[in-house]
Design a protein around this motif. Structure first.
Motif, short mmCIF file in Angstrom:
data_model
loop_
_atom_site.label_atom_id
_atom_site.label_comp_id
_atom_site.label_asym_id
_atom_site.label_seq_id
_atom_site.Cartn_x
_atom_site.Cartn_y
_atom_site.Cartn_z
N THR A 230 -21.36 -12.68 -20.62
CA THR A 230 -20.01 -13.14 -20.35
C THR A 230 -19.94 -13.61 -18.89
OG1 THR A 230 -19.08 -11.56 -21.91
CG2 THR A 230 -17.56 -12.51 -20.30
N GLU A 231 -19.43 -14.82 -18.70
CA GLU A 231 -19.32 -15.33 -17.33
C GLU A 231 -18.28 -14.54 -16.55
OE1 GLU A 231 -18.73 -19.47 -16.91
OE2 GLU A 231 -20.32 -20.03 -18.30
N LYS A 232 -18.62 -14.27 -15.31
CA LYS A 232 -17.69 -13.56 -14.44
C LYS A 232 -16.50 -14.44 -14.12
CE LYS A 232 -17.57 -10.94 -10.11
NZ LYS A 232 -18.38 -10.53 -8.91
#
Length: 235
Positions: A230-232
């Motif tokens: 999951t992208e920050k």
């Protein structure tokens, strides 16, 4: 009694043979006995019927034994992550006995508990029930499923003491206790071996009476089957 063997090959020696019915613990790649599978591949045994929820992935876990054609039949509930499994099955090179996942777990548990068969509603009215006895209880139809009694079980645990009392780690427990209980001979791969008495009895997940041989694999690969990131936020 010290049940610890020096390596996976010696733990399998004199036990595994061509044509055996064998259970292998794990779920996907979680909790699979990596070193024992590698040693089984190196042993060259063939024509195995393997009970396992699935057959690993291409080139890892039980997928290695598919590549070397050492498995003639799988008794499984899920095969979707292995292209070679799919190819062999569709080409009639591999036999497959599809079993609902809960039924598969119960067939192993029943085998370990000395229960020869049981009735379940799962599969009634489908091809799963074809050729099997059905019976009505309280107005509901059930299908009879026979227990599984593998000649050998290969399982993975986190810790063991030298008498074989086992501790599993979180979701890696999955099918391993049931497979261990069902096997006529059970060989366990662990990350740690402790002295007898070092595991609190309340922490034992499976007693050593079910375990015949132990081998240490202190640093298994524990490959992740599907890595999801999951992208920050704000990145």
């Amino acid at each position: 009694m010290n049940k610890v063997y020096p390596d996976a090959a010696s733990a399998l020696a004199g036990v595994v043979k061509d044509g055996q019915l064998m259970a292998v613990g794990g779920f996907g790649l979680c909790g699979i006995p990596e070193a024992l599978i590698d040693a089984l591949q190196a042993s060259g045994v063939k024509d195995l019927t393997v009970i396992s929820n699935n057959a690993g992935v291409d080139g890892f876990g039980l997928g290695k034994l598919l590549n070397t054609r050492q498995i003639k039949k799988m008794i499984s509930s899920y095969v979707g992550e292995n292209k070679e499994f799919e190819r062999q099955y569709l080409a009639n090179e591999l036999e497959l006995e599809f079993t609902p996942q809960g039924t598969l777990a119960e067939k192993l548990r029943a085998g370990g508990a000395g229960i020869p068969a049981f009735f379940t509603k799962t599969g009634v009215g489908t091809i799963v029930a074809e050729g099997k006895e059905t019976r009505e209880f309280d107005g509901e139809v059930y299908v009879m499923e026979k227990a599984l009694l593998p000649e050998v079980s290969l399982v993975k645990a986190y810790k063991a003491d030298k008498s074989g009392n086992l501790v599993f780690r979180r979701t890696a427990r999955n099918f391993n206790p049931a497979a261990a209980m069902a096997g006529k001979v059970t060989i366990v791969e662990v990350e740690q071996v402790l002295e007898i008495g070092e595991i609190d009895p309340d922490d034992v997940h499976l007693p050593g009476i079910y375990v015949h041989r132990i081998v240490v694999n202190a640093n298994p690969e524990k490959r992740i089957e599907k890595r999801t990131l999951t992208e920050k936020a704000g990145a």
